[in-house]
Design a protein around this motif. Structure first.
Motif, mmCIF file in Angstrom:
data_model
loop_
_atom_site.group_PDB
_atom_site.id
_atom_site.type_symbol
_atom_site.label_atom_id
_atom_site.label_comp_id
_atom_site.label_asym_id
_atom_site.label_seq_id
_atom_site.Cartn_x
_atom_site.Cartn_y
_atom_site.Cartn_z
ATOM 1 N N GLY A 132 0.807 -1.216 0.000
ATOM 2 C CA GLY A 132 0.000 0.000 0.000
ATOM 3 C C GLY A 132 0.838 1.262 0.000
ATOM 4 O O GLY A 132 0.420 2.293 -0.541
ATOM 5 N N ASN A 133 2.023 1.194 0.594
ATOM 6 C CA ASN A 133 2.901 2.366 0.622
ATOM 7 C C ASN A 133 3.296 2.811 -0.783
ATOM 8 O O ASN A 133 3.518 4.004 -1.021
ATOM 9 C CB ASN A 133 4.168 2.060 1.425
ATOM 10 C CG ASN A 133 3.916 2.011 2.925
ATOM 11 O OD1 ASN A 133 2.935 2.562 3.419
ATOM 12 N ND2 ASN A 133 4.790 1.336 3.652
ATOM 13 N N PHE A 134 3.394 1.866 -1.706
ATOM 14 C CA PHE A 134 3.751 2.233 -3.074
ATOM 15 C C PHE A 134 2.634 3.016 -3.754
ATOM 16 O O PHE A 134 2.874 3.734 -4.730
ATOM 17 C CB PHE A 134 4.094 0.986 -3.900
ATOM 18 C CG PHE A 134 5.458 0.435 -3.611
ATOM 19 C CD1 PHE A 134 6.604 1.165 -3.902
ATOM 20 C CD2 PHE A 134 5.611 -0.817 -3.037
ATOM 21 C CE1 PHE A 134 7.865 0.668 -3.634
ATOM 22 C CE2 PHE A 134 6.869 -1.330 -2.753
ATOM 23 C CZ PHE A 134 8.003 -0.578 -3.056
ATOM 24 N N GLY A 135 1.403 2.877 -3.235
ATOM 25 C CA GLY A 135 0.282 3.598 -3.821
ATOM 26 C C GLY A 135 0.470 5.103 -3.807
ATOM 27 O O GLY A 135 0.011 5.806 -4.715
ATOM 28 N N ASP A 180 2.353 6.293 -6.998
ATOM 29 C CA ASP A 180 1.818 5.958 -8.322
ATOM 30 C C ASP A 180 1.061 7.151 -8.906
ATOM 31 O O ASP A 180 0.034 7.564 -8.368
ATOM 32 C CB ASP A 180 0.885 4.756 -8.206
ATOM 33 C CG ASP A 180 0.468 4.206 -9.560
ATOM 34 O OD1 ASP A 180 0.190 5.008 -10.473
ATOM 35 O OD2 ASP A 180 0.431 2.970 -9.708
ATOM 36 N N PRO A 181 1.528 7.717 -10.032
ATOM 37 C CA PRO A 181 0.866 8.891 -10.608
ATOM 38 C C PRO A 181 -0.539 8.613 -11.121
ATOM 39 O O PRO A 181 -1.394 9.497 -11.105
ATOM 40 C CB PRO A 181 1.806 9.312 -11.745
ATOM 41 C CG PRO A 181 2.578 8.073 -12.085
ATOM 42 C CD PRO A 181 2.726 7.335 -10.797
ATOM 43 N N THR A 182 -0.797 7.387 -11.582
ATOM 44 C CA THR A 182 -2.140 7.054 -12.063
ATOM 45 C C THR A 182 -3.143 7.073 -10.921
ATOM 46 O O THR A 182 -4.254 7.587 -11.056
ATOM 47 C CB THR A 182 -2.153 5.684 -12.748
ATOM 48 O OG1 THR A 182 -1.174 5.650 -13.786
ATOM 49 C CG2 THR A 182 -3.522 5.382 -13.345
ATOM 50 N N LEU A 183 -2.753 6.510 -9.781
ATOM 51 C CA LEU A 183 -3.633 6.527 -8.618
ATOM 52 C C LEU A 183 -3.831 7.963 -8.119
ATOM 53 O O LEU A 183 -4.939 8.362 -7.758
ATOM 54 C CB LEU A 183 -3.061 5.656 -7.507
ATOM 55 C CG LEU A 183 -3.025 4.150 -7.763
ATOM 56 C CD1 LEU A 183 -2.399 3.429 -6.575
ATOM 57 C CD2 LEU A 183 -4.414 3.592 -8.032
ATOM 58 N N GLY A 197 -7.221 10.575 -7.403
ATOM 59 C CA GLY A 197 -7.476 11.000 -6.037
ATOM 60 C C GLY A 197 -7.214 9.937 -5.003
ATOM 61 O O GLY A 197 -7.647 10.062 -3.850
ATOM 62 N N ILE A 198 -6.481 8.869 -5.379
ATOM 63 C CA ILE A 198 -6.150 7.790 -4.451
ATOM 64 C C ILE A 198 -4.707 7.981 -3.999
ATOM 65 O O ILE A 198 -3.782 8.008 -4.817
ATOM 66 C CB ILE A 198 -6.316 6.408 -5.110
ATOM 67 C CG1 ILE A 198 -7.771 6.214 -5.562
ATOM 68 C CG2 ILE A 198 -5.909 5.296 -4.149
ATOM 69 C CD1 ILE A 198 -7.999 4.949 -6.357
ATOM 70 N N THR A 199 -4.498 8.124 -2.709
ATOM 71 C CA THR A 199 -3.167 8.461 -2.212
ATOM 72 C C THR A 199 -2.380 7.252 -1.710
ATOM 73 O O THR A 199 -1.174 7.343 -1.513
ATOM 74 C CB THR A 199 -3.275 9.466 -1.062
ATOM 75 O OG1 THR A 199 -4.066 8.905 -0.006
ATOM 76 C CG2 THR A 199 -3.918 10.756 -1.545
ATOM 77 N N ARG A 255 -4.373 1.341 -12.706
ATOM 78 C CA ARG A 255 -2.974 1.765 -12.773
ATOM 79 C C ARG A 255 -2.478 1.570 -14.196
ATOM 80 O O ARG A 255 -3.123 0.933 -15.014
ATOM 81 C CB ARG A 255 -2.113 0.910 -11.830
ATOM 82 C CG ARG A 255 -2.423 1.090 -10.371
ATOM 83 C CD ARG A 255 -1.792 -0.006 -9.545
ATOM 84 N NE ARG A 255 -2.393 -1.298 -9.846
ATOM 85 C CZ ARG A 255 -2.072 -2.424 -9.207
ATOM 86 N NH1 ARG A 255 -1.156 -2.413 -8.281
ATOM 87 N NH2 ARG A 255 -2.665 -3.550 -9.515
ATOM 88 N N PHE A 256 -1.313 2.118 -14.480
ATOM 89 C CA PHE A 256 -0.651 1.913 -15.766
ATOM 90 C C PHE A 256 -1.567 2.279 -16.939
ATOM 91 O O PHE A 256 -1.867 1.451 -17.798
ATOM 92 C CB PHE A 256 -0.163 0.467 -15.904
ATOM 93 C CG PHE A 256 0.672 -0.016 -14.754
ATOM 94 C CD1 PHE A 256 1.741 0.732 -14.294
ATOM 95 C CD2 PHE A 256 0.393 -1.226 -14.122
ATOM 96 C CE1 PHE A 256 2.508 0.292 -13.229
ATOM 97 C CE2 PHE A 256 1.163 -1.679 -13.068
ATOM 98 C CZ PHE A 256 2.226 -0.918 -12.611
#
Length: 254
Positions: A54-57, A60-63, A67-69, A234-235
């Motif tokens: 979850g920390n990688f979220g 992630d620029p797509t997330l 609006g997902i941090t 993502r992606f």
């Protein structure tokens, strides 16, 4: 008993990034079978590994665009690993799968009838990368066809936007991927179908006008012509790569 606190190693963090890329974001939890398996392999609790994923979220620029941090308490090592591998998915596939293979006390799965040497190593890497690409793409689209919405994993394939034989540097890049049914995948590769850079489905006029096409088939393709594909979690598909394929589609249908 609480898990003894210890710093995450580089190898463990690379494995966590593998999990981030290959498990659908909305399915990742401490109870996910792969999270539980890999947590045991690296000596972490499923909750700890799930939190690390979850920390990688947050990176992630797509997330972020949606609006997902993600989780906010990541480490400096998370950022180092992200910067190293986010644009180099070939290396992420190779290194993370080798780590997992070692942890599982087995070799990377390849056919046994290849000659030992450079050809064997090349073939093994290709299979690792192709499998990793497939898992990343299907994960990002939540195992759903981006055109039809069909969600049976057995009926979904990872399609390269620009064919992997024509673009070596993007063979494993998930931004060069679409989740499609086998029929639509073949239609895309055959330039009977394209997706424009603004994500619109386009069907070849000559294909729709084919004399041997059944009414049901024609109705199906007419129904999806002009629709907008579903975006992945993502992606996101590269608009530049979509345009390369679309221009090739146009030339093929002049």
């Amino acid at each position: 008993m609480a898990e003894q606190r210890r710093n995450w190693t580089r190898e463990e963090t690379i494995v966590a990034l593998n999990m981030f890329c290959t498990i659908p974001f909305n399915e990742c939890s401490k109870n996910h079978p792969l999270i539980r398996e890999v947590a045991a392999l690296i000596g972490r609790s499923p909750s700890a590994l799930n939190m690390k994923v979850g920390n990688f979220g947050r990176l992630d620029p797509t997330l972020a665009a949606r609006g997902i941090t993600g989780l906010t308490n990541g480490s400096a090592l998370d950022e180092v690993i992200w910067e190293e591998f986010y644009g180099d998915f070939d290396q992420l596939a190779l290194q993370s799968e080798q780590i997992l293979s070692k942890l599982r006390s087995s070799t990377v799965p390849v056919e046994q009838d290849f000659p030992i040497g450079e050809e064997y190593e090349y073939t093994a890497k290709q299979r690792i990368n192709q499998d990793f690409f497939r898992r990343m793409v299907l994960s990002s689209y939540n195992n759903k066809c981006c055109i039809t919405g069909i969600s049976n994993r057995k009926l979904i394939e990872a399609c390269h936007i620009v064919d992997w034989t024509a673009d070596k540097k993007n063979r494993t890049n998930p931004h060069n991927g679409l989740a499609l049914t086998p029929t639509l995948h073949q239609a895309y590769d055959s330039h009977l179908l394209a997706i424009t850079p603004d994500l619109q489905v386009v069907i070849s006029d000559s294909f729709l006008g084919g004399k041997n096409m059944t009414r049901n088939t024609r109705d199906f393709f007419k129904a999806i012509d002009g629709t907008t594909i579903a975006m992945p979690d993502r992606f996101a598909p590269s608009k530049e790569l979509l345009d390369i394929h679309y221009q090739s589609f146009v030339q093929s249908n002049i």
